[in-house]
Design a protein around this motif. Structure first.
Motif, PDB file in Angstrom:
ATOM      1  N   LEU A  30      17.391  24.521  14.639  1.00 15.66           N
ATOM      2  CA  LEU A  30      16.370  25.377  14.042  1.00 15.66           C
ATOM      3  C   LEU A  30      16.741  25.785  12.629  1.00 15.66           C
ATOM      4  O   LEU A  30      17.877  26.193  12.361  1.00 15.66           O
ATOM      5  CB  LEU A  30      16.185  26.630  14.906  1.00 15.66           C
ATOM      6  CG  LEU A  30      15.202  27.689  14.409  1.00 15.66           C
ATOM      7  CD1 LEU A  30      13.781  27.133  14.361  1.00 15.66           C
ATOM      8  CD2 LEU A  30      15.260  28.926  15.295  1.00 15.66           C
ATOM      9  N   VAL A  35      15.060  28.319   9.659  1.00 12.83           N
ATOM     10  CA  VAL A  35      14.052  29.260   9.162  1.00 12.83           C
ATOM     11  C   VAL A  35      14.306  29.395   7.665  1.00 12.83           C
ATOM     12  O   VAL A  35      15.331  29.942   7.251  1.00 12.83           O
ATOM     13  CB  VAL A  35      14.149  30.632   9.860  1.00 12.83           C
ATOM     14  CG1 VAL A  35      13.063  31.562   9.327  1.00 12.83           C
ATOM     15  CG2 VAL A  35      14.021  30.478  11.369  1.00 12.83           C
ATOM     16  N   ILE A  60      10.134  32.550  17.432  1.00 12.48           N
ATOM     17  CA  ILE A  60      11.461  32.927  16.935  1.00 12.48           C
ATOM     18  C   ILE A  60      11.520  34.441  17.003  1.00 12.48           C
ATOM     19  O   ILE A  60      10.894  35.133  16.200  1.00 12.48           O
ATOM     20  CB  ILE A  60      11.684  32.426  15.497  1.00 12.48           C
ATOM     21  CG1 ILE A  60      11.495  30.908  15.435  1.00 12.48           C
ATOM     22  CG2 ILE A  60      13.067  32.817  14.996  1.00 12.48           C
ATOM     23  CD1 ILE A  60      11.406  30.358  14.042  1.00 12.48           C
ATOM     24  N   LYS A 116      15.275  36.169  13.835  1.00  9.63           N
ATOM     25  CA  LYS A 116      16.017  35.158  13.087  1.00  9.63           C
ATOM     26  C   LYS A 116      17.362  35.660  12.581  1.00  9.63           C
ATOM     27  O   LYS A 116      18.234  34.855  12.215  1.00  9.63           O
ATOM     28  CB  LYS A 116      15.186  34.647  11.917  1.00  9.63           C
ATOM     29  CG  LYS A 116      14.935  35.671  10.812  1.00  9.63           C
ATOM     30  CD  LYS A 116      14.118  35.071   9.679  1.00  9.63           C
ATOM     31  CE  LYS A 116      13.873  36.079   8.552  1.00  9.63           C
ATOM     32  NZ  LYS A 116      15.137  36.495   7.908  1.00  9.63           N
ATOM     33  N   LEU A 157      20.046  33.617  18.783  1.00 11.28           N
ATOM     34  CA  LEU A 157      18.909  32.902  18.210  1.00 11.28           C
ATOM     35  C   LEU A 157      18.411  31.792  19.131  1.00 11.28           C
ATOM     36  O   LEU A 157      17.210  31.642  19.359  1.00 11.28           O
ATOM     37  CB  LEU A 157      19.291  32.324  16.850  1.00 11.28           C
ATOM     38  CG  LEU A 157      18.164  31.616  16.082  1.00 11.28           C
ATOM     39  CD1 LEU A 157      17.043  32.590  15.743  1.00 11.28           C
ATOM     40  CD2 LEU A 157      18.713  30.964  14.810  1.00 11.28           C
ATOM     41  N   SER A 212      14.617  31.816  21.059  1.00 15.15           N
ATOM     42  CA  SER A 212      13.693  30.987  20.282  1.00 15.15           C
ATOM     43  C   SER A 212      13.391  29.719  21.054  1.00 15.15           C
ATOM     44  O   SER A 212      14.306  29.075  21.573  1.00 15.15           O
ATOM     45  CB  SER A 212      14.295  30.635  18.921  1.00 15.15           C
ATOM     46  OG  SER A 212      14.670  31.794  18.206  1.00 15.15           O
TER      47      SER A 212
END
Length: 309
Positions: free
Chosen positions: A159, A161, A267, A270, A276, A280
């Protein structure tokens, strides 16, 4: 604590995949059935990379690769650019480690392209357990990651972000896992999209739990027999302090576009690095709840998001 993020739609499906060497089709990354994986021919770096061409420059907030078999020693790197050579990426998730050993810095090629430190790739399995949750004798005491044995059944997710929505056309994923015990690397799904974040976070009382379709039957003697199925996560929360613009321009439009059948990437926080991956996941809205005009100038809406498995 960061406010919840909800990403939709997945614009990756309108793009084209290339690169690497795959014994099971790379285009399976565009199949919503996570069991339809893309599998590399070997675990060599050259075979496990791929490039996604979105067809045009798009504003992106989050990028995820869902369900993988990367080992606990694996590292990975993601770059986004507007040129297919990636000579001038607009984003790179590599971490710079200064020669003096001081705190690492997030690489930003736009603002710091002059830096000469060698980039370090991200861990596929970051720290998941604080020292207080482990015993001195545990194999993963020093790393805080999961064990190689446990990771095979653990929900897996790569992941990113982005610090802010960034426009880019090409996305490149590279993997360093040449000692993978399976002898190959596989991925289930790629997700690329914009994320919506409310001004005020979910109200207290939000919940995260597991649901399972495992069935139980008992013999005449009373002995239970189980038909075990993998569990799925379900998150329930309420956004109770929405402005009119957020309620109608955000929630209303999300429900209209996603319905109960299309993908939503959740999510939860974050900034919570340890949890996390736990909080998520790629899911769907289980039901579309009406927007309530709670009081003057304020709207609310409850969410129930079910993990796709």
């Amino acid at each position: 604590m960061a406010n919840v993020l909800l990403a939709h739609p997945n614009v990756a499906d309108g793009g084209a995949l290339s690169g690497g060497s795959w014994q099971v089709a790379l285009n399976n990354l565009m199949d919503r059935r996570l069991s339809r994986v893309a599998r590399s021919t070997t675990a060599a770096k050259a075979d496990t990379q791929f490039v996604l061409d979105l067809g045009q420059s798009r504003l992106v907030s989050v990028i995820a690769v869902v369900r993988h078999n990367l080992s606990t020693a694996a590292k990975w790197r993601l770059k986004m650019a507007n040129d297919p050579s990636f000579a001038s990426p607009v984003y790179d998730n590599a971490v710079l480690v200064p020669p003096d050993g001081s705190a690492s810095l997030q690489m930003d090629f736009v603002a710091a392209s002059y830096l000469l430190w060698d980039p370090d790739w991200q861990l596929a399995w970051p720290t998941l357990f604080p020292p207080s949750a482990l015993e001195w004798e545990d194999d993963n005491f020093w790393t805080g990651s999961i064990t190689e044995e446990a990771r095979r059944e653990y929900p897996s997710l790569l992941l990113v972000v982005l610090p802010k929505p960034t426009a880019g056309r090409y996305i490149k994923v590279e993997v360093d896992d040449e000692a993978n015990p399976d002898g190959y690397v596989e991925f289930g799904r790629v997700f690329v999209g914009r994320a919506w974040q409310p001004q005020y976070n979910a109200k207290w009382g939000a919940s995260l739990g597991w649901e399972t379709d495992t069935t139980v039957q008992r013999a005449l003697s009373g002995t239970p027999y189980f038909d075990r199925k993998s569990g799925r996560r379900v998150t329930r929360f309420e956004l109770g302090f929405l402005s009119r613009d957020e309620a109608l321009g955000g929630v209303f439009e999300l429900q209209r576009q996603a319905g109960v059948d299309r993908e939503v990437l959740l999510i939860w926080d974050k900034d919570d690095a340890i949890n996390l991956l736990r909080q998520s996941y790629l899911g769907r809205l289980r039901q579309l709840n009406p927007i309530t005009r709670a009081f003057v100038g304020n709207h609310s809406n409850p969410f129930e998001i079910e993990e796709l498995t």
